[in-house]
Design an enzyme around this catalytic site. Structure first.
Site, mmCIF file in Angstrom:
data_model
loop_
_atom_site.group_PDB
_atom_site.id
_atom_site.type_symbol
_atom_site.label_atom_id
_atom_site.label_comp_id
_atom_site.label_asym_id
_atom_site.label_seq_id
_atom_site.Cartn_x
_atom_site.Cartn_y
_atom_site.Cartn_z
ATOM 1 N N ASP A 17 20.623 65.871 -84.810
ATOM 2 C CA ASP A 17 22.036 66.009 -84.443
ATOM 3 C C ASP A 17 22.800 66.458 -85.686
ATOM 4 O O ASP A 17 22.251 66.485 -86.790
ATOM 5 C CB ASP A 17 22.588 64.661 -83.954
ATOM 6 N N SER A 18 24.084 66.746 -85.507
ATOM 7 C CA SER A 18 24.921 67.119 -86.649
ATOM 8 C C SER A 18 25.204 65.919 -87.553
ATOM 9 O O SER A 18 25.570 66.100 -88.706
ATOM 10 C CB SER A 18 26.246 67.679 -86.136
ATOM 11 N N GLY A 50 30.887 71.027 -83.610
ATOM 12 C CA GLY A 50 31.604 71.390 -82.379
ATOM 13 C C GLY A 50 32.791 72.304 -82.560
ATOM 14 O O GLY A 50 33.313 72.848 -81.598
ATOM 15 N N CYS A 80 22.019 66.835 -79.553
ATOM 16 C CA CYS A 80 23.351 67.367 -79.824
ATOM 17 C C CYS A 80 23.686 68.353 -78.707
ATOM 18 O O CYS A 80 22.962 69.333 -78.508
ATOM 19 C CB CYS A 80 23.344 68.080 -81.180
ATOM 20 N N THR A 82 26.258 70.292 -78.540
ATOM 21 C CA THR A 82 26.758 71.552 -79.095
ATOM 22 C C THR A 82 25.595 72.491 -79.405
ATOM 23 O O THR A 82 25.637 73.685 -79.097
ATOM 24 C CB THR A 82 27.582 71.254 -80.365
ATOM 25 N N GLU A 162 32.191 59.457 -87.002
ATOM 26 C CA GLU A 162 31.566 59.612 -88.324
ATOM 27 C C GLU A 162 32.259 58.720 -89.355
ATOM 28 O O GLU A 162 31.669 58.328 -90.350
ATOM 29 C CB GLU A 162 31.610 61.081 -88.781
ATOM 30 N N CYS A 194 28.681 64.672 -75.328
ATOM 31 C CA CYS A 194 28.533 64.751 -76.790
ATOM 32 C C CYS A 194 27.858 63.440 -77.171
ATOM 33 O O CYS A 194 28.270 62.375 -76.698
ATOM 34 C CB CYS A 194 29.889 64.864 -77.464
ATOM 35 N N THR A 195 26.841 63.527 -77.998
ATOM 36 C CA THR A 195 26.067 62.301 -78.273
ATOM 37 C C THR A 195 26.820 61.321 -79.176
ATOM 38 O O THR A 195 26.369 60.200 -79.356
ATOM 39 C CB THR A 195 24.693 62.651 -78.883
ATOM 40 N N HIS A 196 27.962 61.738 -79.706
ATOM 41 C CA HIS A 196 28.795 60.769 -80.436
ATOM 42 C C HIS A 196 29.582 59.884 -79.448
ATOM 43 O O HIS A 196 29.990 58.787 -79.805
ATOM 44 C CB HIS A 196 29.819 61.489 -81.333
#
Ligand code: DGL
Length: 279
Positions: A17-18, A50, A80, A82, A162, A194-196
Site C-alpha cells: 500500500d502507499s 490518491g 491499495c 488507488t 497516517e 480505500c484501505t485506510h
C-alpha cells in the site's frame, strides 16, 4: 503439472500500500490465514497516492511489484484501491506467474455476494484517483449487472489516518462532512474503497444517514479472496506466521501506528530507500 503457487506455498504473501492503510488488509489476512508469512511494503515516503496522477501511481506500483518479486513472494495483494484503479493490469503483467489479487475486484465481489437485491444503490468512498477512475463503477456493473453507484472522494481521510488521528474530533467532523453526500440516497451498501478507511468504520457507521446500509470493507474482502484462491490452488502455508515490514521512510512512526493498530509488536521493520537497488 504442479502449479506455481503449490510449489511455492511456503513463501510469503506480499502485500503493499502507499502507507499504513494496507495494514487493514494485513490484519484481515492474518485473521483468516494465520499460518501464512506476510511481507508488507508501505510506501511511506510517497504517501498519499490518491492525489497523484495515474502515471505516477503506476510507476510507483511497478517498482514495488518488482521489489516484492525479488523478495520471493508467492502471491501479491494490491492492498491499495488507488493502485488497483490505476495499475492493476500492468502489475498482473509484470508479476507473470505470480498471482495478483486487487482490492477493487475483491470489494465488488463482496458486494455481489452480500444479498443486495435487484438494482441496488451502492455508495463508494475512496481517494480522488479511485473515484475519478470509475474502477468501482465498472467492477460493480460487471458483478451486479444493474446497479446505481454514488461515489464520494474523501481526500482528507488518508492524511488523518497516517497521522494516527483515528478517533480524533477532527476525524469525526471530516467523516460527517463527506458522508453528508449520501443524505439523499437510501444506500443498500457503502464500500470503503480505500484501505485506510476501515480505520474509521465506527465513525462512518455513526454518521450514515440510513441505518440499514451495509458497510463493505474492501480489506476484509481481499483477505477472503486470497484465502479462497490459496485453498482452491493448494497454495496454503501450514507453518508460517511471520510479519516482516518494509517502508520507504519514517520506520519508527510506521511501527508506532502499526503496533497500535495491529495490537502486536512488530519486530522486523526495514527501510528501503532505493527500490531498484536493495539487497
Ligand atoms: N490506501 C490507499 C487506497 O486504498 C491509498 C491512499 C493514498 O495513498 O492516497 O486507495
Amino acid at each position: 503439472m504442479i502449479k506455481y503457487i503449490q510449489h511455492n506455498r511456503h513463501r510469503p504473501i506480499g502485500i503493499f500500500d502507499s502507507g499504513i492503510g494496507g495494514l487493514t488488509v494485513a490484519k484481515a489476512v492474518k485473521a483468516v490465514l494465520p499460518n501464512e508469512d506476510i511481507l508488507y511494503f508501505g510506501d511511506t515516503a510517497r504517501v498519499p497516492y490518491g492525489v497523484k496522477s495515474e502515471e505516477t501511481v503506476r510507476a510507483y506500483a511497478l517498482e514495488i511489484t518488482k521489489f516484492l518479486m525479488d523478495k520471493g513472494v508467492k502471491m501479491i495483494l494490491i492492498a491499495c484501491n488507488t493502485v488497483s484503479a490505476s495499475a492493476k493490469e500492468d502489475i498482473i503483467h509484470r508479476a507473470g506467474t505470480i498471482p495478483v489479487i486487487d482490492v477493487i475486484s475483491a470489494g465488488a465481489q463482496a458486494a455481489s455476494e452480500s444479498g443486495l437485491g435487484v438494482t441496488p444503490t451502492v455508495g463508494v468512498i475512496g481517494t480522488i484517483a479511485t473515484v475519478q477512475s470509475k474502477a468501482y463503477e465498472e467492477a460493480l456493473i460487471q458483478q451486479l449487472g444493474s446497479v446505481n453507484v454514488i461515489q464520494q472522494a474523501c481526500p482528507l481521510l488518508v492524511p488523518l489516518a497516517e497521522e494516527g488521528w483515528i478517533e480524533h474530533e477532527v476525524a469525526r467532523l471530516t467523516v460527517k462532512e463527506y458522508v453528508h453526500a449520501f443524505n439523499d440516497y437510501q444506500l443498500d451498501a457503502l464500500i470503503l474503497g480505500c484501505t485506510h478507511y476501515p480505520l474509521f468504520t465506527n465513525l462512518i457507521a455513526d454518521v450514515l444517514p440510513f441505518k440499514q446500509t451495509q458497510i463493505i470493507d474492501s480489506a476484509k474482502s481481499i483477505a477472503t479472496s486470497a484465502k479462497q484462491y490459496l485453498e482452491r490452488q493448494g497454495g496454503c502455508n501450514t507453518k508460517g506466521s511471520s510479519f516482516n515490514c518494509f517502508v520507504s521512510d519514517r520506520p519508527k512512526r510506521f511501527q508506532e501506528l502499526a503496533e497500535r493498530f495491529l495490537g502486536q509488536q512488530i519486530t522486523k521493520i526495514e527501510v528501503v530507500r532505493d527500490l531498484d537497488n536493495h539487497t
